[in-house]
Enzyme design. Structure first.
Site, PDB file in Angstrom:
ATOM      1  N   CYS A  52       1.242  -1.149  -0.180  1.00 45.19           N
ATOM      2  CA  CYS A  52       0.250  -0.101   0.046  1.00 45.19           C
ATOM      3  C   CYS A  52       0.695   1.556   0.477  1.00 45.19           C
ATOM      4  O   CYS A  52       0.742   2.147  -1.399  1.00 45.19           O
ATOM      5  CB  CYS A  52      -0.542   0.008   1.028  1.00 45.19           C
ATOM      6  SG  CYS A  52      -2.466  -1.673   1.257  1.00 45.19           S
TER       7      CYS A  52
HETATM    8  N1  LIG Z   1      -2.426  -5.868   1.936  1.00 43.54           N
HETATM    9  C1  LIG Z   1      -3.160  -4.687   2.379  1.00 43.54           C
HETATM   10  O1  LIG Z   1      -2.740  -4.898   3.402  1.00 43.54           O
HETATM   11  C2  LIG Z   1      -3.637  -3.478   1.972  1.00 43.54           C
HETATM   12  C3  LIG Z   1      -4.469  -2.989   1.933  1.00 43.54           C
HETATM   13  C4  LIG Z   1      -5.623  -2.289   1.623  1.00 43.54           C
HETATM   14  C5  LIG Z   1      -5.881  -1.951   0.395  1.00 43.54           C
HETATM   15  N2  LIG Z   1      -5.340  -3.500   0.080  1.00 43.54           N
HETATM   16  C6  LIG Z   1      -5.898  -2.993  -1.826  1.00 43.54           C
HETATM   17  O2  LIG Z   1      -6.481  -4.184  -1.717  1.00 43.54           O
HETATM   18  C7  LIG Z   1      -6.463  -4.943  -3.128  1.00 43.54           C
HETATM   19  C8  LIG Z   1      -6.053  -6.149  -2.464  1.00 43.54           C
HETATM   20  O3  LIG Z   1      -4.902  -6.560  -1.855  1.00 43.54           O
HETATM   21  P1  LIG Z   1      -3.759  -7.769  -0.686  1.00 43.54           P
HETATM   22  O4  LIG Z   1      -2.881  -7.611  -0.214  1.00 43.54           O
HETATM   23  O5  LIG Z   1      -5.097  -8.211  -1.117  1.00 43.54           O
HETATM   24  O6  LIG Z   1      -3.175  -8.334  -2.622  1.00 43.54           O
HETATM   25  P2  LIG Z   1      -3.409  -9.873  -2.899  1.00 43.54           P
HETATM   26  O7  LIG Z   1      -1.864 -10.395  -3.830  1.00 43.54           O
HETATM   27  O8  LIG Z   1      -2.405 -10.900  -1.104  1.00 43.54           O
HETATM   28  O9  LIG Z   1      -4.254 -10.367  -2.650  1.00 43.54           O
HETATM   29  C9  LIG Z   1      -5.201 -10.967  -4.042  1.00 43.54           C
HETATM   30  C10 LIG Z   1      -5.184 -12.113  -4.713  1.00 43.54           C
HETATM   31  O10 LIG Z   1      -5.731 -11.785  -6.120  1.00 43.54           O
HETATM   32  C11 LIG Z   1      -6.375 -12.814  -6.239  1.00 43.54           C
HETATM   33  N3  LIG Z   1      -6.378 -12.256  -8.194  1.00 43.54           N
HETATM   34  C12 LIG Z   1      -5.222 -11.466  -8.941  1.00 43.54           C
HETATM   35  N4  LIG Z   1      -6.554 -11.395 -10.219  1.00 43.54           N
HETATM   36  C13 LIG Z   1      -7.536 -12.434 -10.284  1.00 43.54           C
HETATM   37  C14 LIG Z   1      -8.482 -12.697 -10.816  1.00 43.54           C
HETATM   38  N5  LIG Z   1      -8.775 -11.726 -12.049  1.00 43.54           N
HETATM   39  N6  LIG Z   1     -10.059 -13.282 -10.552  1.00 43.54           N
HETATM   40  C15 LIG Z   1      -9.389 -13.838  -9.415  1.00 43.54           C
HETATM   41  N7  LIG Z   1      -8.644 -13.617  -8.500  1.00 43.54           N
HETATM   42  C16 LIG Z   1      -7.541 -12.562  -8.653  1.00 43.54           C
HETATM   43  C17 LIG Z   1      -4.645 -12.877  -6.443  1.00 43.54           C
HETATM   44  O11 LIG Z   1      -4.141 -14.610  -6.905  1.00 43.54           O
HETATM   45  C18 LIG Z   1      -4.042 -13.016  -4.893  1.00 43.54           C
HETATM   46  O12 LIG Z   1      -5.078 -14.036  -4.328  1.00 43.54           O
HETATM   47  C19 LIG Z   1      -4.758  -4.107  -3.734  1.00 43.54           C
HETATM   48  O13 LIG Z   1      -5.971  -3.160  -4.065  1.00 43.54           O
HETATM   49  C20 LIG Z   1      -5.005  -3.059  -2.492  1.00 43.54           C
HETATM   50  O14 LIG Z   1      -3.527  -2.323  -3.305  1.00 43.54           O
HETATM   51  C21 LIG Z   1      -4.772  -3.888   0.424  1.00 43.54           C
END
Ligand SMILES: NC(=O)c1ccc[n+]([C@@H]2O[C@H](COP(=O)([O-])OP(=O)(O)OC[C@H]3O[C@@H](n4cnc5c(N)ncnc54)[C@H](O)[C@@H]3O)[C@@H](O)[C@H]2O)c1
Length: 448
Positions: free
Chosen positions: A287
């Protein structure tokens, strides 16, 4: 369109709206979460715990089968919680994206990284939207949660979904709601973090707010998807800029022999007008290092320079190098060359008590230490094995014997399970980049 058609049309819209509204209130709505990562899995469980039946969709088949066998790959979430949710039939994990069409509400939680060129990479969002579009049906509510630049929902998501011939706010509902999860933070599980929602239309906003209100204590509706998108970027830009200020002040304090941690502690006693931010070895995670760059990219595309973000990025991304150089100086002052020195890194995740190493400053510090010829060791209870620059390392126990063998122990991540007294007692020299050893007054400890 004749007046009667309009009347029929709006009657149909309100019929659909009333139906979805009732399904959400009764928790009979089927909720789909696309992307079961750090954000999607906790969110899916939050809806499940509120009584909904939830389907989690992920293209990573390994993750899907781990969940199906009751195993959680996210530190905060115990295996038992996943096992119970799956066994109860209230949480289905699947890679069959065709089943998205069966959902009443679909929430997108896929990654939004940067390309090598530092441009936003929206390919994951677009492929999730593509999967939704294939089976989009009247009466579905879609919410984008992935962090992105203002305008994404209006400029990319709506056009693709409307290519189906269905109209937003009339046939389907669409909103943006930024994810604010803080992995590792036990005080604020998803249900306790207020949710901001912006709809493509007023009705879209109302339905999305209603959905989140079923499992989240406080929901705030804003006037548009653009505002909701901007909220998240302001929050994380605020953090990035303030951390950069703390980092720059820390470097200046180190230069002039002032303890920056003592300064921040004392400044924090002011009950107004000051909010503490802390320096460290650099930003990490998915993030804070990335989100402000999304905003910067958008501002540049619109011809508006955002100087704070650029400067903060420059300072924060320079921290691993500043830390590595300081480590070299510390050894030098002891008459030891860095080349061949045994450097023990304590903690490699980007923050304490989680297993996520994405963008972790430890990786950059390790690369710099290796490039300067150090012999490298590490310990991290959350990361048993680590690969950096094609080299494989195994986490060592933090024991007196191991610590005695190093020339320098560098605290890069302040995991709460580390015994800092033991580290100070046995490592010949400790460089603490997190103030984890606060309270220990020892000549062998140097703080950032
Ligand atoms: N990790 C954090 O602390 C956090 C906090 C706030 C916001 N975010 C935001 O949330 C979003 C997700 O982040 P995250 O940390 O959960 O990512 P992550 O990489 O942990 O998880 C994302 C998941 O999405 C799956 N994926 C990718 N493309 C896909 C598709 N087309 N169909 C189905 N599944 C698919 C991946 O295989 C993965 O398991 C991002 O935009 C991030 O910036 C993350």
């Amino acid at each position: 369109m004749s007046t009667s058609n309009v009347a029929i049309g709006s009657a149909a819209v309100s019929g659909m709206w009333v139906e979805l509204d009732a399904k959400i209130r009764s928790h009979e709505a089927q909720v789909g979460v696309i992307g079961l990562g750090y954000v999607g899995l906790p969110l899916a469980l939050t809806f499940k715990n509120a009584g909904f039946t939830v389907a989690g969709f992920d293209v990573d088949t390994r993750r899907v089968s781990e969940l199906r066998s009751g195993h959680s790959y996210i530190t905060d979430i115990p295996d038992a919680e996943v096992g119970e949710a799956v066994a109860s039939g209230k949480l289905l994990a699947t890679d069959d994206l065709n089943r998205i069409a069966e959902m009443d509400a679909v929430i997108i939680c896929v990654p939004t990284p940067l390309r090598k060129t530092k441009d936003p990479d929206l390919s994951y969002v677009l492929s999730a939207v593509e999967a939704i579009a294939k089976g989009l049906r009247r009466g579905q509510l879609i919410v984008l949660e992935s962090t992105t630049y203002p305008g994404t929902t209006e400029e990319l998501v709506i056009p693709r979904l409307e290519e189906t011939g269905l109209r937003v706010g009339e046939d389907f509902f669409l909103a943006f709601s930024p994810e604010r999860v803080d992995p590792g933070n036990k005080k604020y599980p998803p249900s306790r973090i207020p949710k901001v929602v912006g709809g493509a239309t007023e009705r879209c906003a109302q339905l999305a707010a209603l959905l989140y209100a079923q499992c989240i204590e406080e929901v705030m509706t804003v006037s548009s998807t653009r505002v909701a998108e901007m909220v998240k970027l302001l929050e994380n830009t605020f953090r990035s800029v303030n951390i950069a200020l703390a980092n720059e002040i820390a470097l200046m304090c180190a230069h002039t022999g002032i303890d920056v941690w003592e300064v921040i502690k004392a400044a924090s006693t002011k009950p107004f007008g000051f909010m503490p931010f802390y320096p460290g070895p650099g930003l990490g995670g998915h993030c804070i290092p990335i989100d402000p760059i999304y905003l910067l990219w958008k501002a540049r595309a619109d011809g508006f320079p955002l100087r704070f973000i650029d400067l903060a990025d420059e300072i924060n991304s320079g921290m691993p190098r500043a830390v590595a150089i300081r480590a070299m100086q510390l050894l030098n002052l002891q008459g030891k060359a860095f080349k061949g020195a045994r450097v023990h890194i304590l903690g490699v995740t980007y923050k304490r008590d989680i297993s996520d190493i994405r963008e972790s400053p430890a990786l950059e510090i390790i690369k710099l230490c290796l490039a300067a010829g150090a012999e490298l060791f590490y310990s991290d209870p959350f990361v048993p094995v680590l690969s950096v620059e094609g080299r494989r390392f195994e986490s060592l126990p933090v024991s007196p014997e191991v610590l005695r063998q190093c020339d320098l122990a560098m605290i890069v991540t302040d995991h709460s399970s580390f015994d800092y007294r033991l580290i100070a007692d046995h490592a010949p020299l400790v460089f603490d980049t997190r103030n984890a050893s606060a309270g220990l007054r020892r000549p062998n400890i140097v703080r950032l």
